[in-house]
Structure formats: C-alpha cells, structure tokens
Design a protein around this motif. Structure first.
Motif, PDB file in Angstrom:
ATOM      1  N   MET A   1      36.506 -61.412 -31.550  1.00 44.99           N
ATOM      2  CA  MET A   1      36.222 -61.887 -32.910  1.00 44.99           C
ATOM      3  C   MET A   1      36.816 -60.952 -33.953  1.00 44.99           C
ATOM      4  N   ASN A   2      37.761 -61.487 -34.725  1.00 51.00           N
ATOM      5  CA  ASN A   2      38.413 -60.688 -35.763  1.00 51.00           C
ATOM      6  C   ASN A   2      38.395 -61.317 -37.139  1.00 51.00           C
ATOM      7  N   ALA A   3      37.666 -62.283 -37.421  1.00 49.01           N
ATOM      8  CA  ALA A   3      37.622 -62.985 -38.712  1.00 49.01           C
ATOM      9  C   ALA A   3      38.504 -64.230 -38.653  1.00 49.01           C
ATOM     10  N   CYS A   4      37.917 -65.276 -38.191  1.00 51.25           N
ATOM     11  CA  CYS A   4      38.593 -66.564 -38.062  1.00 51.25           C
ATOM     12  C   CYS A   4      38.874 -67.148 -39.434  1.00 51.25           C
ATOM     13  N   MET A   5      40.117 -67.632 -39.620  1.00 51.81           N
ATOM     14  CA  MET A   5      40.460 -68.276 -40.889  1.00 51.81           C
ATOM     15  C   MET A   5      40.461 -69.797 -40.749  1.00 51.81           C
ATOM     16  N   ASN A   6      39.977 -70.278 -39.587  1.00 49.49           N
ATOM     17  CA  ASN A   6      39.768 -71.703 -39.355  1.00 49.49           C
ATOM     18  C   ASN A   6      41.066 -72.513 -39.400  1.00 49.49           C
ATOM     19  N   CYS A   7      42.131 -71.972 -38.853  1.00 49.54           N
ATOM     20  CA  CYS A   7      43.423 -72.653 -38.885  1.00 49.54           C
ATOM     21  C   CYS A   7      43.536 -73.773 -37.850  1.00 49.54           C
ATOM     22  N   GLY A   8      42.809 -73.654 -36.729  1.00 52.49           N
ATOM     23  CA  GLY A   8      42.808 -74.691 -35.710  1.00 52.49           C
ATOM     24  C   GLY A   8      43.859 -74.552 -34.630  1.00 52.49           C
ATOM     25  N   VAL A   9      44.612 -73.475 -34.625  1.00 53.21           N
ATOM     26  CA  VAL A   9      45.645 -73.289 -33.607  1.00 53.21           C
ATOM     27  C   VAL A   9      45.011 -73.197 -32.213  1.00 53.21           C
ATOM     28  N   CYS A  10      43.863 -72.561 -32.111  1.00 52.83           N
ATOM     29  CA  CYS A  10      43.201 -72.430 -30.815  1.00 52.83           C
ATOM     30  C   CYS A  10      42.834 -73.801 -30.241  1.00 52.83           C
ATOM     31  N   THR A  11      42.395 -74.695 -31.104  1.00 51.78           N
ATOM     32  CA  THR A  11      42.038 -76.040 -30.655  1.00 51.78           C
ATOM     33  C   THR A  11      43.285 -76.831 -30.279  1.00 51.78           C
ATOM     34  N   ALA A  12      44.358 -76.639 -31.016  1.00 46.22           N
ATOM     35  CA  ALA A  12      45.604 -77.361 -30.736  1.00 46.22           C
ATOM     36  C   ALA A  12      46.203 -76.969 -29.393  1.00 46.22           C
ATOM     37  N   ILE A  13      46.057 -75.709 -28.994  1.00 46.57           N
ATOM     38  CA  ILE A  13      46.648 -75.231 -27.742  1.00 46.57           C
ATOM     39  C   ILE A  13      45.700 -75.366 -26.546  1.00 46.57           C
ATOM     40  N   CYS A  14      44.429 -75.620 -26.811  1.00 47.12           N
ATOM     41  CA  CYS A  14      43.401 -75.627 -25.764  1.00 47.12           C
ATOM     42  C   CYS A  14      43.501 -76.854 -24.856  1.00 47.12           C
ATOM     43  N   PRO A  15      43.687 -76.634 -23.541  1.00 44.05           N
ATOM     44  CA  PRO A  15      43.739 -77.774 -22.612  1.00 44.05           C
ATOM     45  C   PRO A  15      42.419 -78.545 -22.561  1.00 44.05           C
ATOM     46  N   ALA A  16      41.292 -77.850 -22.670  1.00 39.78           N
ATOM     47  CA  ALA A  16      39.993 -78.522 -22.608  1.00 39.78           C
ATOM     48  C   ALA A  16      39.776 -79.430 -23.811  1.00 39.78           C
ATOM     49  N   ALA A  17      40.289 -79.042 -24.963  1.00 41.40           N
ATOM     50  CA  ALA A  17      40.125 -79.852 -26.175  1.00 41.40           C
ATOM     51  C   ALA A  17      40.854 -81.184 -26.055  1.00 41.40           C
ATOM     52  N   GLU A  18      41.858 -81.212 -25.213  1.00 43.43           N
ATOM     53  CA  GLU A  18      42.619 -82.446 -25.012  1.00 43.43           C
ATOM     54  C   GLU A  18      41.817 -83.476 -24.226  1.00 43.43           C
ATOM     55  N   PHE A  19      40.940 -83.002 -23.335  1.00 39.94           N
ATOM     56  CA  PHE A  19      40.232 -83.909 -22.429  1.00 39.94           C
ATOM     57  C   PHE A  19      38.747 -84.080 -22.727  1.00 39.94           C
ATOM     58  N   TYR A  20      38.176 -83.159 -23.482  1.00 37.16           N
ATOM     59  CA  TYR A  20      36.741 -83.209 -23.782  1.00 37.16           C
ATOM     60  C   TYR A  20      36.527 -83.221 -25.288  1.00 37.16           C
ATOM     61  N   ASP A  21      35.316 -83.529 -25.686  1.00 43.46           N
ATOM     62  CA  ASP A  21      34.929 -83.391 -27.088  1.00 43.46           C
ATOM     63  C   ASP A  21      34.599 -81.914 -27.296  1.00 43.46           C
ATOM     64  N   TYR A  22      35.640 -81.107 -27.447  1.00 43.83           N
ATOM     65  CA  TYR A  22      35.523 -79.655 -27.433  1.00 43.83           C
ATOM     66  C   TYR A  22      36.424 -79.066 -28.512  1.00 43.83           C
ATOM     67  N   ASP A  23      35.886 -78.153 -29.290  1.00 42.38           N
ATOM     68  CA  ASP A  23      36.632 -77.559 -30.395  1.00 42.38           C
ATOM     69  C   ASP A  23      36.335 -76.061 -30.471  1.00 42.38           C
ATOM     70  N   PRO A  24      37.188 -75.215 -29.873  1.00 41.85           N
ATOM     71  CA  PRO A  24      36.949 -73.773 -29.903  1.00 41.85           C
ATOM     72  C   PRO A  24      36.826 -73.229 -31.326  1.00 41.85           C
ATOM     73  N   ARG A  25      37.573 -73.798 -32.248  1.00 41.92           N
ATOM     74  CA  ARG A  25      37.524 -73.356 -33.644  1.00 41.92           C
ATOM     75  C   ARG A  25      36.119 -73.525 -34.213  1.00 41.92           C
ATOM     76  N   LYS A  26      35.489 -74.636 -33.905  1.00 37.60           N
ATOM     77  CA  LYS A  26      34.139 -74.900 -34.401  1.00 37.60           C
ATOM     78  C   LYS A  26      33.140 -73.899 -33.811  1.00 37.60           C
ATOM     79  N   ILE A  27      33.300 -73.570 -32.553  1.00 38.88           N
ATOM     80  CA  ILE A  27      32.412 -72.605 -31.910  1.00 38.88           C
ATOM     81  C   ILE A  27      32.549 -71.243 -32.568  1.00 38.88           C
ATOM     82  N   VAL A  28      33.777 -70.796 -32.771  1.00 37.19           N
ATOM     83  CA  VAL A  28      34.012 -69.506 -33.422  1.00 37.19           C
ATOM     84  C   VAL A  28      33.451 -69.514 -34.838  1.00 37.19           C
TER      85      VAL A  28
END
Length: 91
Positions: A18-45
C-alpha cells in the motif's frame, strides 16, 4: 479489541503493498480474475485505504478476496507501486 486497519499495518505484506492508491484502475484492467469474476482490486484497495472498519470487516466476510489468484500482475503495472495482491493476502 484492536482495529482491523491497525492489524493490517502490522503485516509486512500490507506495508509493502500500500503506497497511496490514486484509483487509476490499471490493476483491475490487468487482473485476470477481474475478467472472469465480479472482482475489482482497485475497489478493495480503495476501501482499505479509507480505513473504514465496516468495509474492511465486510471484505473479510465476503468471498471477494478469494478471487485473487496472487499472480501479482497488479504489481508490475501500478504507477504508484501498489500491490493489491499483497494487500489482499494480508486481508
């Protein structure tokens, strides 16, 4: 009882991830799980970063954090050096 966020601060995975998320969404865009599930790493962070105890407790009780495959694709792409995968492991 110790607050959940304070407990997370004691975990090296959380501190490294954790370094101060600016909520850009790159993590969600690259995440394989986000492609197949209702999953958003950005939202969790974002929820953890807000230090909202109720939101953190809700995450811990949900199945959402188990969708992470710990592939660490998020680490290589985040412009701030956050690692949602490490934060999720700490949870």
């Amino acid at each position: 009882m110790e607050k959940l966020y304070d407990q997370l601060l004691e975990d090296v995975r959380f501190v490294e991830g954790m370094n101060a998320c600016m909520n850009c969404g790159v993590c969600t865009a690259i995440c394989p799980a986000a492609e197949f599930y209702d999953y958003d790493p950005r939202k969790i962070v974002d929820e953890v970063q807000d230090k909202n105890e109720e939101a953190i407790e809700k995450l811990l009780k949900s199945e959402t954090i188990w969708y992470c495959g710990e592939c660490m694709s998020c680490k290589t792409r985040c412009p701030r050096g956050n690692t949602p995968g490490l934060i999720i492991m700490a949870l």
